[in-house]
Design an enzyme around this catalytic site. Structure first.
Site, mmCIF file in Angstrom:
data_model
loop_
_atom_site.group_PDB
_atom_site.id
_atom_site.type_symbol
_atom_site.label_atom_id
_atom_site.label_comp_id
_atom_site.label_asym_id
_atom_site.label_seq_id
_atom_site.Cartn_x
_atom_site.Cartn_y
_atom_site.Cartn_z
ATOM 1 N N CYS A 53 0.850 -1.201 0.000
ATOM 2 C CA CYS A 53 0.000 0.000 0.000
ATOM 3 C C CYS A 53 0.883 1.247 0.000
ATOM 4 O O CYS A 53 1.681 1.459 0.917
ATOM 5 C CB CYS A 53 -0.911 0.018 1.225
ATOM 6 S SG CYS A 53 -1.851 1.559 1.353
ATOM 7 N N ILE A 54 0.711 2.069 -1.006
ATOM 8 C CA ILE A 54 1.635 3.202 -1.188
ATOM 9 C C ILE A 54 1.483 4.236 -0.079
ATOM 10 O O ILE A 54 2.475 4.769 0.424
ATOM 11 C CB ILE A 54 1.469 3.810 -2.608
ATOM 12 C CG1 ILE A 54 2.536 4.872 -2.867
ATOM 13 C CG2 ILE A 54 0.079 4.387 -2.822
ATOM 14 C CD1 ILE A 54 2.658 5.254 -4.324
#
Lengths: 120, 132
Positions: free
Chosen positions: B78-79
């Protein structure tokens, strides 16, 4: 029984960890992708929904602002464990949004109504 | 059956990441497929290329890399969770004006939409390391 959508289950108090914020982010993303989403608050997770939070004193963003936008994202099903609320001396009237109170005995059926449960 | 796995635990401090790894192996050994493994919250630390483990202990990030290579798995970090924790690739290093980066090549940075897409595509989604 037909199963549809995603249930996001959250059990931690706000601000002590990032769980509340992270669960909200997942729910909002589900909505953006047009997946029906239900939020279920159990245990200390019920504290997330209390009105009149003022976390600015500890440099945190107020969750209430995001929570109030949930109906705009068509996230209208907010479920709260009745026993979790009562054990903490709280009532539905103290919460920021209208919620559905779920008895412990009805929790398995609620989980079974959803295709996936994401526990955060 | 098509599975996706969500890892929310860092590789060292909790058992969650190792359990997720063993579960992934078991899923594949049983003949199922894995659509995606999504690393969220502290789970993004599994993507670090810099973790160093004593030789007689399991290096979980390396194990993920090996498993992904063997089975062509889609490992997505997840960025938003990752950049907060300093787990970034070269592109994000440029964006945030950092001089180093540490995401292993076996992992890809992407958004929470990839988690939702995994839910849509998978028969089962199993989370590890939640509740903290």
């Amino acid at each position: 029984m037909s199963t549809d959508g995603i249930l996001v289950l959250t059990r931690s108090a706000p601000y002590g960890s990032s769980a509340a914020r992270d669960a909200l982010d997942v729910a909002l993303t589900c909505s953006v992708f047009e997946q029906p989403v239900t939020l279920l608050f159990l245990d200390d997770g019920v504290f997330q929904l209390l009105k009149e939070q003022s976390p600015s004193a500890i440099a945190q963003k107020n969750l209430n602002a995001v929570q109030q936008s949930l109906p705009l994202y068509d996230i209208e099903r907010l479920c709260v464990g009745r026993s979790s609320l009562e054990q903490r001396g709280l009532s539905g009237a103290e919460l920021i949004l209208p919620v559905e109170l779920i008895d412990d005995a009805d929790l398995p059926a609620l989980l079974a109504q959803h295709r996936h449960v994401l526990s955060i | 059956m098509i599975f996706s796995i969500v890892v929310q635990a860092s590789p060292v401090q909790n058992q969650g990441a190792e359990t997720a790894l063993r579960f992934a192996r078991a899923v594949l050994a049983a003949g199922h497929s894995i659509h995606r493994i999504f690393f969220y919250r502290d789970g993004v630390q599994n993507g670090s290329a810099l973790s160093c483990t004593p030789q007689d202990e399991l290096n979980i990030p390396q194990q993920w890399q090996a498993l992904a290579k063997q089975h062509q798995l889609d490992l997505v970090v997840c960025i938003a969770a990752a950049v907060r924790r300093g787990v970034i690739n070269e592109q994000e290093a440029t964006r945030y004006k950092r001089e180093q980066w540490n995401l292993n090549d076996a992992f890809e940075l992407s958004g929470l939409g990839q988690l939702v897409e995994a839910c849509i595509q998978s028969d089962r989604v199993v989370t590890f390391g939640g509740r903290s």
